[in-house]
Design a protein around this motif. Sequence first.
Motif, PDB file in Angstrom:
ATOM      1  N   LEU A  69       0.792  -1.168  -0.009  1.00  0.00           N
ATOM      2  CA  LEU A  69       0.086  -0.210   0.192  1.00  0.00           C
ATOM      3  C   LEU A  69       0.906   1.042   0.013  1.00  0.00           C
ATOM      4  O   LEU A  69       1.661   1.472   1.142  1.00  0.00           O
ATOM      5  CB  LEU A  69      -1.082   0.174   1.418  1.00  0.00           C
ATOM      6  CG  LEU A  69      -1.627  -1.331   1.381  1.00  0.00           C
ATOM      7  CD1 LEU A  69      -2.571  -1.301   2.402  1.00  0.00           C
ATOM      8  CD2 LEU A  69      -2.558  -1.606   0.077  1.00  0.00           C
ATOM      9  N   ASP A  87       1.975   3.866   2.544  1.00  0.00           N
ATOM     10  CA  ASP A  87       2.874   3.746   3.717  1.00  0.00           C
ATOM     11  C   ASP A  87       4.090   3.704   3.093  1.00  0.00           C
ATOM     12  O   ASP A  87       4.374   2.807   2.311  1.00  0.00           O
ATOM     13  CB  ASP A  87       2.569   2.368   4.505  1.00  0.00           C
ATOM     14  CG  ASP A  87       1.441   2.608   5.325  1.00  0.00           C
ATOM     15  OD1 ASP A  87       1.177   3.378   6.254  1.00  0.00           O
ATOM     16  OD2 ASP A  87       0.388   1.837   5.132  1.00  0.00           O
ATOM     17  N   PHE A  99      -7.022   0.256  11.373  1.00  0.00           N
ATOM     18  CA  PHE A  99      -6.112  -0.816  10.918  1.00  0.00           C
ATOM     19  C   PHE A  99      -6.783  -2.264  10.924  1.00  0.00           C
ATOM     20  O   PHE A  99      -7.851  -2.372  11.724  1.00  0.00           O
ATOM     21  CB  PHE A  99      -4.734  -0.929  11.478  1.00  0.00           C
ATOM     22  CG  PHE A  99      -4.047   0.220  11.658  1.00  0.00           C
ATOM     23  CD1 PHE A  99      -3.222   0.657  10.491  1.00  0.00           C
ATOM     24  CD2 PHE A  99      -4.115   1.165  12.788  1.00  0.00           C
ATOM     25  CE1 PHE A  99      -2.241   1.707  10.584  1.00  0.00           C
ATOM     26  CE2 PHE A  99      -3.079   2.165  12.907  1.00  0.00           C
ATOM     27  CZ  PHE A  99      -2.310   2.436  11.642  1.00  0.00           C
ATOM     28  N   GLY A 100      -6.238  -3.130  10.138  1.00  0.00           N
ATOM     29  CA  GLY A 100      -6.536  -4.437  10.284  1.00  0.00           C
ATOM     30  C   GLY A 100      -5.712  -4.886  11.315  1.00  0.00           C
ATOM     31  O   GLY A 100      -4.694  -4.453  11.578  1.00  0.00           O
ATOM     32  N   GLU A 136     -10.868  -6.342  10.594  1.00  0.00           N
ATOM     33  CA  GLU A 136     -10.538  -4.909   9.859  1.00  0.00           C
ATOM     34  C   GLU A 136     -11.237  -3.977  10.954  1.00  0.00           C
ATOM     35  O   GLU A 136     -12.516  -3.922  11.322  1.00  0.00           O
ATOM     36  CB  GLU A 136     -11.311  -5.202   8.649  1.00  0.00           C
ATOM     37  CG  GLU A 136     -11.236  -3.785   7.897  1.00  0.00           C
ATOM     38  CD  GLU A 136      -9.884  -3.274   7.493  1.00  0.00           C
ATOM     39  OE1 GLU A 136      -8.860  -4.235   7.428  1.00  0.00           O
ATOM     40  OE2 GLU A 136      -9.554  -2.111   6.916  1.00  0.00           O
ATOM     41  N   LYS A 137     -10.276  -2.935  11.149  1.00  0.00           N
ATOM     42  CA  LYS A 137     -10.848  -1.752  12.144  1.00  0.00           C
ATOM     43  C   LYS A 137     -11.634  -2.073  13.464  1.00  0.00           C
ATOM     44  O   LYS A 137     -12.564  -1.547  13.523  1.00  0.00           O
ATOM     45  CB  LYS A 137     -11.333  -0.792  11.204  1.00  0.00           C
ATOM     46  CG  LYS A 137     -10.287  -0.316  10.058  1.00  0.00           C
ATOM     47  CD  LYS A 137     -10.700   0.866   9.299  1.00  0.00           C
ATOM     48  CE  LYS A 137      -9.756   1.277   8.206  1.00  0.00           C
ATOM     49  NZ  LYS A 137     -10.127   0.620   6.873  1.00  0.00           N
ATOM     50  N   VAL A 188      -1.788  -4.208  10.880  1.00  0.00           N
ATOM     51  CA  VAL A 188      -1.402  -4.268   9.677  1.00  0.00           C
ATOM     52  C   VAL A 188      -1.222  -2.757   8.932  1.00  0.00           C
ATOM     53  O   VAL A 188      -1.835  -1.969   9.096  1.00  0.00           O
ATOM     54  CB  VAL A 188      -2.398  -4.962   8.599  1.00  0.00           C
ATOM     55  CG1 VAL A 188      -1.984  -5.065   7.333  1.00  0.00           C
ATOM     56  CG2 VAL A 188      -2.860  -6.254   9.344  1.00  0.00           C
ATOM     57  N   GLN A 221     -13.328  -6.268   1.789  1.00  0.00           N
ATOM     58  CA  GLN A 221     -11.848  -6.063   2.551  1.00  0.00           C
ATOM     59  C   GLN A 221     -10.960  -7.259   2.299  1.00  0.00           C
ATOM     60  O   GLN A 221     -11.266  -8.531   2.388  1.00  0.00           O
ATOM     61  CB  GLN A 221     -12.382  -6.128   3.993  1.00  0.00           C
ATOM     62  CG  GLN A 221     -13.226  -4.908   4.469  1.00  0.00           C
ATOM     63  CD  GLN A 221     -12.436  -3.546   4.477  1.00  0.00           C
ATOM     64  OE1 GLN A 221     -11.225  -3.572   4.099  1.00  0.00           O
ATOM     65  NE2 GLN A 221     -13.173  -2.603   4.380  1.00  0.00           N
ATOM     66  N   THR A 266      -8.675  -7.938   4.443  1.00  0.00           N
ATOM     67  CA  THR A 266      -8.739  -8.485   5.676  1.00  0.00           C
ATOM     68  C   THR A 266      -9.699  -9.681   5.792  1.00  0.00           C
ATOM     69  O   THR A 266      -9.062 -10.564   6.351  1.00  0.00           O
ATOM     70  CB  THR A 266      -9.069  -7.309   6.740  1.00  0.00           C
ATOM     71  OG1 THR A 266      -7.934  -6.216   6.426  1.00  0.00           O
ATOM     72  CG2 THR A 266      -9.227  -7.954   8.062  1.00  0.00           C
TER      73      THR A 266
END
Length: 298
Positions: free
Chosen positions: A131, A134, A175-176, A197-198, A210, A236, A238
């Motif tokens: 991703l 980041d 985040f995951g 996920e989140k 993650v 997702q 995730t």
Amino acid sequence: MQRVRKAVLPVAGLGTRFLPATKAMPKEMLTVVDRPVIQHAVQEALASGIEQLIFVTGRGKTAIEDHFDHAFELEATLAARGKDEALQTVEATNFPPGTIAYVRQQEPLGLGHAVWCARHVIGDEPFAVLLPDDIILGDQPCLAQLLDVYENLATDNGANLIGVEGVEPEMTRKFGVLDIDRWLDDETSFIAKGIVEKPRPEEAPSNMAVFGRYILDPTVLKHLDKQERGTGGEIQLTDAIDASIREGVPTLGHLCEGRRFDCGSKEGFVLANVAYALQDDLMGPSLRRAIQELVRED
Ligand code: G1P
């Protein structure tokens, strides 16, 4: 383990957090010091031994394609003027033909959907996902660290390996987050028994978040085929990884060395610029003094 040759870079996001800067320019083209954010991730992937990059793009992203292509007039002008250093810098953004493939995500249906759009180019082999928001500053490229761990895994069932970092409990909702089964002896990797996920802090299975570097088993794509919606109504990645864990694919989290910057947020983006500029031999020392002065005056 089968060698990881391909990396998927999802770049279809709108970049609304950076408007108006991203009105006519993809957010991935915002620069951290002297190169676009996307170039940091591309260099990390290639320095880690990845041979093929698959960009998942959307409308208004052609500047990214142009960036990683010959700029004939510019190169000819620089050559004619003897600007060798500038020419080398420009030429370093060209890769052998076929290195980059572009796949279009027509609708913003989520990260899982973006990766799924690349399924035919990925084929039936393990692949990396980066991703590009980041970026990680460190001695060894982050993906190379993950590949080192991955190549030494001994499983008959493939594997998923995910870059993680510990976050404050109130941050899990961004985040995951991995559910830890057990840590391995070196205490930098653990086996996961799930991923969410989140999650809200009170529901988070751990604080291991993650952060945008994955090596995934191709069976994850099969789970994405179902197109099931998850958190935020999106498809997702995730959830597909979680399904693959439940199916018995060994999945590990790994704490990578290096400092991560979230260039998807204004604060992270500004901080990344400061950190990368401070590393620069030419401007680093004077910039350090100027920043100290600014902070004193503040
Ligand atoms: C995505 C992923 C999430 C991951 C994060 C890392 O979320 O869905 O699991 O932790 O990237 O940056 P996004 O930031 O796109 O909402």
